[in-house]
Every structure is written in C-alpha cells, then in structure tokens.
Scaffold this motif. Structure first.
Motif, PDB file in Angstrom:
ATOM      1  N   THR A 361       0.831  -1.213   0.000  1.00  0.00           N
ATOM      2  CA  THR A 361       0.000   0.000   0.000  1.00  0.00           C
ATOM      3  C   THR A 361       0.862   1.259   0.000  1.00  0.00           C
ATOM      4  N   CYS A 362       2.045   1.192   0.561  1.00  0.00           N
ATOM      5  CA  CYS A 362       2.871   2.396   0.755  1.00  0.00           C
ATOM      6  C   CYS A 362       3.815   2.674  -0.412  1.00  0.00           C
ATOM      7  N   CYS A 365       3.027   5.680  -2.456  1.00  0.00           N
ATOM      8  CA  CYS A 365       2.413   6.811  -1.752  1.00  0.00           C
ATOM      9  C   CYS A 365       3.380   7.996  -1.690  1.00  0.00           C
ATOM     10  N   ARG A 368       5.444   8.471   1.625  1.00  0.00           N
ATOM     11  CA  ARG A 368       6.082   7.290   2.220  1.00  0.00           C
ATOM     12  C   ARG A 368       7.339   7.592   3.037  1.00  0.00           C
ATOM     13  N   CYS A 371       6.027   9.264   6.420  1.00  0.00           N
ATOM     14  CA  CYS A 371       5.063   8.529   7.237  1.00  0.00           C
ATOM     15  C   CYS A 371       5.653   7.216   7.761  1.00  0.00           C
ATOM     16  N   GLY A 373       4.927   4.322   7.150  1.00  0.00           N
ATOM     17  CA  GLY A 373       3.963   3.218   7.345  1.00  0.00           C
ATOM     18  C   GLY A 373       3.157   3.297   8.623  1.00  0.00           C
ATOM     19  N   PRO A 389      -1.470  -0.846   6.453  1.00  0.00           N
ATOM     20  CA  PRO A 389      -1.776   0.299   7.311  1.00  0.00           C
ATOM     21  C   PRO A 389      -3.259   0.534   7.527  1.00  0.00           C
ATOM     22  N   HIS A 393      -5.431   6.220   9.248  1.00  0.00           N
ATOM     23  CA  HIS A 393      -4.098   6.816   9.402  1.00  0.00           C
ATOM     24  C   HIS A 393      -3.655   7.394   8.056  1.00  0.00           C
ATOM     25  N   CYS A 394      -3.837   6.605   6.984  1.00  0.00           N
ATOM     26  CA  CYS A 394      -3.431   7.063   5.647  1.00  0.00           C
ATOM     27  C   CYS A 394      -4.207   8.310   5.247  1.00  0.00           C
ATOM     28  N   ARG A 398      -2.199  11.706   4.444  1.00  0.00           N
ATOM     29  CA  ARG A 398      -2.261  12.257   3.082  1.00  0.00           C
ATOM     30  C   ARG A 398      -2.982  13.601   3.050  1.00  0.00           C
TER      31      ARG A 398
HETATM   32  S1  SF4 Z   1       0.018   7.307   4.311  1.00  0.00           S
HETATM   33 FE1  SF4 Z   1       1.687   6.173   5.233  1.00  0.00          FE
HETATM   34  S2  SF4 Z   1       0.841   4.176   5.794  1.00  0.00           S
HETATM   35 FE2  SF4 Z   1      -0.557   5.135   4.331  1.00  0.00          FE
HETATM   36  S3  SF4 Z   1       0.093   4.365   2.315  1.00  0.00           S
HETATM   37 FE3  SF4 Z   1       1.146   6.326   2.647  1.00  0.00          FE
HETATM   38  S4  SF4 Z   1       3.102   5.738   3.528  1.00  0.00           S
HETATM   39 FE4  SF4 Z   1       1.757   3.971   3.752  1.00  0.00          FE
END
Ligand code: SF4
Ligand code: SF4
Length: 424
Positions: A361-362, A365, A368, A371, A373, A389, A393-394, A398
C-alpha cells in the motif's frame, strides 16, 4: 489540491500556487508554475533530487536505548488505557532491572538512555528504580513517562537524580477526572497538578502528553491554555485510537477521532502554539523533517530494547506480556537470569523488514518517506496485518502533509529547520 512525488520532492498543486518540499535537502518553496525554466532553477537550488543513499534503509545494528516496563500496577483507571494497566499487580524486580541495564550497556550504546515506562505506572516501582539509578547514575540518561500520580518526596528524589519526566494529562480537572480517574473513583487532577507545578519549579519546564477524544477536541484551546497556566512549554497531543480498553468500551467519551478530526487537532494545535510561543507535537508526523526509508518504530526496528517486568523483550511497548493477544508477534527475546541476552533474530529480522518499500500500500504513496507506514501495532489492531496500514491513518497523513508543506512555505515562523532564504 493535487499532491505527487517527483524524485525526492513532494509537489502540492493548488488552484493558483504550487508548493514543493525537497526531502533530501529539506527545502520548501512556492511558485506559480512549473515551466521548464523554473524547474531547472529549482533543480539547481536543491529540488528534484534523486533520493540520496542517506535516506535508504539500513538495518539497525545496535540497541540505541533501553525501555523498562516497570510493572502492571497502576493508581489510575483510565477509560482508554492501551496497555490494560492495573489489571494485575506484577512488578519488575530490582535484579531484573539491573540485569537488563547491564546487558544493554554491554552492547556499548553511544549515549546510553534508559526510559522507565508503562505497562502500568512506572513510578510505583520505587525499589527497582532507586536501585538502578543509584548504581548506574552517571553512566545513563534517565527518563520516565508517568501519570503524575506519585508522592511529593519520591518526585523530588527523581528530580534530584536527574530523571527527566513527561507527565500524561488530558486537560483541566473536568476532563482529567473523567478520562483518567483514580482507581476506585477519586480525582487525579489535584495530584497531577501538584506534580507538574513541582517539576516546573524545580526544573524550569516540563513536557506533557495529552490524549484527545472526539468529545474533548472542541475544548483544545482551553486544554492548551490550562497547560500553559501550569507552566508547561511542550505538549505532545495524540488523538484517541481504538486499542486496549478504548476498543472494549462502549462509552461515548471514548469515540476515536476521524481523519478529519485528527487533521483539525493538529492544525488547531499548531495555530495555538504559534500564537502562544509554545511547542505542540504529534507522533504520527514526527518524521516530517527526517524523511527516510526506515521503520516507524524503534522498538520494532531493534533500536529500542524494550524489556518487560519478567525480563522478556517485546517489539512494542504497548504489548507488554503474554496476556496480550498479539504477544506471539511482538515477543522477540529475553534477558536470561545469567544476564545473557537471547534474541530471536529471525523474528526480529522479519519485523525489521516492515519498511515502506516492502509494504504494497505504501510503495507508491507520496508520503512514504515521511510517514514510514505508521504504527505497526495500530495497523495490526485495525487490519490484522502489521504491513497493512490503518485506512484512517493514511487518510490523515495524506490530508495533513500537503497542508503542512503549504504552511512551511507560507510561514517562515514555523522554523522547521528551513530558513527564510530557502523560501522563494
Ligand atoms: S500514508 Fe503512510 S501508511 Fe498510508 S500508504 Fe502512505 S506511507 Fe503507507
Ligand atoms: S508498535 Fe506502535 S505502539 Fe508499539 S511501540 Fe511501536 S509505535 Fe509504539
């Protein structure tokens, strides 16, 4: 608002302005367009860098700090306790604390640091703390995170012996006494206030940590102003998560914050800090100025050695012992009775692989490197997988990172280690 990552640079586009944050050089800038000339100038001035080697993942080779989970007894009965503090009265024996510190010091950490932490209330374990502080006093920097419910003479002893103290408190009496009552139902606020005033008198300042719920979010200004009236300079705010007792409770006062509310909490907190010349911090964005491909959590990475009351090593300070469902995932070793350290290297190695480049998922992003993760334990509680995650939280990260980049570029007062000169 559209946000993307170009090499190391986060590009935030609004209707009329483009904001950029170059993570390798930690520079921010705002421009009105990204025509080839401006792009070239920005490249020349430290934007659009290839992610440098220094930001790449390197598996930690040493324990840098030690955290001792001193026992599970607790004088409080917080409605949301993540660690089920006070559920039993197990305490770390002085010889277990002593062995853990001797073992940690034998690994030759650069600037040894020992934190007395929860599982319950660490300050209740007077014999073990007095024993190790007296024995290792000058060899170690000491820290304690406490509920603030402790006798005055004991608090003074800790201050005299240079134990740095962070106090957990959720706000003025009507909030504190509801969310963090004494076990048995009394008010904790008079004792915690006395602790904070004593620390301010003796050491000049004190940091506090406050958990904010959906219901107390509307009172944030009042909460921060109350801390200011006690002499507090630094406040660590966190929105309530669904873990431990918070997960089990059906009380309205324990509703976790949505991503939108978490964003409001941070931005309102920063506004208040700016207006009042105080510091407000939040854990989930603590890497804003230290971008890296790395793990989110020192305990999971094998950097912070966390030892429970039985001498067992856990990779999460909130997963204290085998009474926690997640114990089999986080239990990574033991300081044995002969002082030898046993670590399940395969298991630790697997946990150390929990970095954004290994988390599907990360991987793509834009956030990344900032954050990392998020908290593995909270991810596990929400999704059943440390590498998947938590959606909220994401959503929060974001939403908030573009706004913070915009603020860094607009307001040099934030002093995010970025000088005015670097704002075009
Ligand atoms: S916000 Fe953080 S936990 Fe969520 S996908 Fe992006 S890097 Fe991963
Ligand atoms: S896994 Fe999360 S809760 Fe546990 S120690 Fe790490 S950051 Fe803290």
């Amino acid at each position: 608002m559209r946000t993307r990552l170009v090499k190391d640079t986060i590009v935030v586009e609004t209707a009329d302005t483009i904001y950029l944050y170059a993570q390798a050089t930690r520079k921010v800038v705002r421009v009105h367009n990204l025509c080839p000339e401006i792009q070239q100038e920005l490249s020349d001035r430290g934007f659009f860098n290839t992610v440098p080697r220094s930001m790449h993942y390197r598996r930690p080779r040493k324990w840098t700090s030690l955290m001792l989970l001193m026992g599970k007894a607790c004088p409080l009965s917080c409605l949301y306790c993540y660690a089920h503090g006070g559920r039993d009265s197990a305490m770390m024996k002085p010889e277990v604390a002593d062995r853990a510190i001797a073992t940690y010091l034998s690994t030759r950490p650069k600037r040894p640091k020992v934190t007395f932490f929860a599982g319950g209330e660490p300050a209740l374990n007077v014999p073990a703390i007095k024993h190790v502080v007296a024995k290792y006093e000058d060899a170690v920097r000491w820290h304690m995170t406490t509920s603030g419910v402790l006798p005055l003479d004991w608090l003074e002893w800790l201050v005299e012996h240079q134990v740095g103290i962070t106090v957990s408190i959720d706000g003025p009496p009507h909030i504190q006494d509801t969310l963090r009552p004494l076990r048995g139902g009394g008010k904790s606020s008079p004792i915690v206030e006395r602790t904070i005033r004593t620390l301010v008198n003796k050491s000049g300042s004190v940091g506090v940590r406050a958990t904010i719920t959906k219901e107390t979010l509307g009172e944030l200004n009042g909460i921060l102003t109350y801390f200011q009236s006690l002499g507090v300079r630094t406040v660590h705010i966190e929105g309530l998560y669904s873990l431990g007792r918070a997960l089990e409770s059906h009380l309205a006062a324990l509703t976790p914050l949505t991503a939108e509310e978490r964003t409001k909490l941070l931005l309102d907190g920063l506004d208040w800090a700016q207006a009042n010349d105080r510091q407000v911090k939040m854990g989930s964005i603590s890497y804003l100025l230290r971008p890296k491909v790395a793990g989110y959590c020192g305990a999971m990475q094998g950097q912070a050695m966390v030892v429970n009351h039985l001498g067992q090593l856990t990779a999460c300070s909130e997963v204290v012992d085998e009474s926690a469902d997640e114990w089999s995932i986080f239990h990574i070793g033991q300081v044995n009775a002969d002082g030898k350290l046993w670590v399940n290297r395969d298991k630790l190695h697997k946990l150390q692989q929990r970095v954004v480049t290994n988390m599907p998922t990360c991987r793509q992003c834009f956030a990344r490197y900032l954050c990392r993760g998020g908290c593995p334990h909270k991810a596990l509680a929400a999704t059943g997988d440390v590498c998947q995650p938590q959606e909220q939280h994401c959503e929060f990260v974001r939403a908030v990172i573009p706004v913070l980049i915009q603020r860094m570029a607009e307001q040099a007062w934030l002093h995010y280690q970025i000088s005015k000169k670097e704002v075009l």
